[in-house]
Design an enzyme around this catalytic site. Structure first.
Site, PDB file in Angstrom:
ATOM      1  N   LYS A  14       0.863  -1.192   0.000  1.00  0.00           N
ATOM      2  CA  LYS A  14       0.000   0.000   0.000  1.00  0.00           C
ATOM      3  C   LYS A  14       0.894   1.235   0.000  1.00  0.00           C
ATOM      4  O   LYS A  14       1.806   1.333   0.815  1.00  0.00           O
ATOM      5  CB  LYS A  14      -0.858  -0.033   1.277  1.00  0.00           C
ATOM      6  CG  LYS A  14      -1.601   1.229   1.589  1.00  0.00           C
ATOM      7  CD  LYS A  14      -1.598   1.538   3.091  1.00  0.00           C
ATOM      8  CE  LYS A  14      -0.219   1.904   3.579  1.00  0.00           C
ATOM      9  NZ  LYS A  14      -0.156   2.558   4.903  1.00  0.00           N
ATOM     10  N   ASP A 141      -5.831   0.142   8.572  1.00  0.00           N
ATOM     11  CA  ASP A 141      -5.500   0.062   7.141  1.00  0.00           C
ATOM     12  C   ASP A 141      -6.082  -1.179   6.462  1.00  0.00           C
ATOM     13  O   ASP A 141      -5.966  -1.319   5.241  1.00  0.00           O
ATOM     14  CB  ASP A 141      -3.975   0.019   6.946  1.00  0.00           C
ATOM     15  CG  ASP A 141      -3.333   1.387   7.134  1.00  0.00           C
ATOM     16  OD1 ASP A 141      -4.076   2.378   7.268  1.00  0.00           O
ATOM     17  OD2 ASP A 141      -2.084   1.441   7.137  1.00  0.00           O
TER      18      ASP A 141
HETATM   19  O1  C5P Z   1      -4.729   0.395  13.353  1.00  0.00           O
HETATM   20  P1  C5P Z   1      -3.296   0.004  13.444  1.00  0.00           P
HETATM   21  O2  C5P Z   1      -3.069  -1.114  14.433  1.00  0.00           O
HETATM   22  O3  C5P Z   1      -2.651  -0.259  12.131  1.00  0.00           O
HETATM   23  O4  C5P Z   1      -2.557   1.282  14.019  1.00  0.00           O
HETATM   24  C1  C5P Z   1      -1.352   1.207  14.734  1.00  0.00           C
HETATM   25  C2  C5P Z   1      -1.254   2.403  15.634  1.00  0.00           C
HETATM   26  O5  C5P Z   1      -1.082   3.584  14.826  1.00  0.00           O
HETATM   27  C3  C5P Z   1      -2.462   2.687  16.491  1.00  0.00           C
HETATM   28  O6  C5P Z   1      -2.405   1.971  17.688  1.00  0.00           O
HETATM   29  C4  C5P Z   1      -2.374   4.180  16.709  1.00  0.00           C
HETATM   30  O7  C5P Z   1      -1.425   4.461  17.725  1.00  0.00           O
HETATM   31  C5  C5P Z   1      -1.780   4.673  15.403  1.00  0.00           C
HETATM   32  N1  C5P Z   1      -2.814   5.145  14.459  1.00  0.00           N
HETATM   33  C6  C5P Z   1      -3.436   6.362  14.684  1.00  0.00           C
HETATM   34  N2  C5P Z   1      -4.389   6.796  13.814  1.00  0.00           N
HETATM   35  C7  C5P Z   1      -4.710   6.081  12.728  1.00  0.00           C
HETATM   36  C8  C5P Z   1      -4.090   4.828  12.468  1.00  0.00           C
HETATM   37  C9  C5P Z   1      -3.137   4.393  13.367  1.00  0.00           C
HETATM   38  O8  C5P Z   1      -3.146   7.044  15.667  1.00  0.00           O
HETATM   39  N3  C5P Z   1      -5.631   6.545  11.883  1.00  0.00           N
END
Ligand code: C5P
Length: 287
Positions: A14, A141
């Protein structure tokens, strides 16, 4: 379905062509406005019937990954099995070609490919909305990786809108630093940046390059402050006359866009020669 049938899926890289951080929710997640495309390069997954859910990991980027319940592939399989009340199990093989913790969504794409692959293997027929809902519980994502085609995402990354754009010839460069996404978000100085304006609705390369060059990745400067080699990677792409060079996601992978595949291939060769320890590939985006 025949018990010997194996299903294969590619978990495509991505690429965040731009990524604007526009706010923060009360739960800490950040609000984004991002334009995303997917590259031909990706991890390869195969799914076969099995006893329980098992995972084997191989490939050039497999080092350091563990095939246990902490892996997003297992989490995705468990999440789908729970929702579907499915007990058939699956033998999953993951050939890891994308570097981990690198801003190109490898883990999320693996989870998305697992949801789609097992939906087929287990003949579940969940539609894309249902898979997206399960996917979002695994990571912000995952819904966009399920979509797998050029899109604009808002919310925390789950509100998707298809976008028309050309297939870009690109080079991906990772200077071999693993980046913690939460750490980069935490280091942000400003969280209420403006969203991107309306994007081109065309497959014209120069129109897109001109529009993208006026957009930002709001995570880029905090990522560079923590990992200066990201700037070196961007410089290497700029020196090789890319049309646009920028970081993807929370880094450290940077991408360069090129006029054509030949220029991208020549650039990848030059950068790989200069930095034999970096991960460098020429690829093309999917439309
Ligand atoms: O959702 P994912 O586990 O991929 O995201 C990893 C971390 O990235 C989250 O725990 C958060 O701290 C941060 N994040 C965020 N805002 C987003 C996506 C991710 O703050 N839109």
């Amino acid at each position: 379905m025949n018990a010997l049938t194996a299903i294969s899926r590619t978990a495509h890289a991505k690429i965040n062509l731009c990524l604007h951080v526009t706010g923060q929710r009360d739960d800490g997640y950040h609000l984004l406005d991002t334009i995303v495309t997917f590259a031909e390069i990706g991890d390869q997954l195969t799914f076969e019937n099995g006893d329980g859910v098992s995972l084997e990991i191989s490939g050039p980027e497999a080092e350091g990954l563990v095939a246990n319940g902490s892996n997003l592939v297992i989490k995705a399989a468990d999440a789908l099995a729970n929702v579907a009340n499915e007990h058939r199990g699956a033998k999953i093989e993951l050939c890891k070609n994308l570097p981990v913790s690198s801003g190109i969504g490898g883990g999320s794409a693996d989870a998305a490919a697992t949801l789609v692959g097992l939906n087929d293997l287990w003949t579940k027929e969940y539609d894309s909305d249902a898979l997206s809902k399960i996917g979002l519980s695994l990571g912000a994502d995952v819904p966009m990786c399920l979509h797998g085609k050029p899109l604009r995402a808002s919310g925390i990354g789950e509100q998707l809108e298809p976008v028309s754009m050309p297939a870009f010839s690109m080079v991906l460069v990772n200077p071999r630093v693993g980046v913690s996404t939460p750490e980069i978000f935490k280091a942000l100085v400003k969280r209420d940046n403006p969203p991107a304006p309306r994007c081109p609705d065309s497959d014209d390369l120069s129109e897109w390059v001109s529009w993208l060059s006026r957009q930002r990745n709001d995570l880029q400067s905090s990522a560079i402050a923590l990992h200066p080699s990201i700037q070196t990677a961007l410089d290497s792409l700029e020196t090789c006359a890319s049309l646009l060079a920028r970081m993807s996601g929370s880094g450290a992978t940077c991408f360069g866009l090129f006029e054509n595949d030949a220029q991208a291939a020549a650039t990848a060769e030059t950068i790989a020669d200069q930095h034999p320890d970096w991960w460098v590939v020429a690829t093309r985006s999917i439309v």
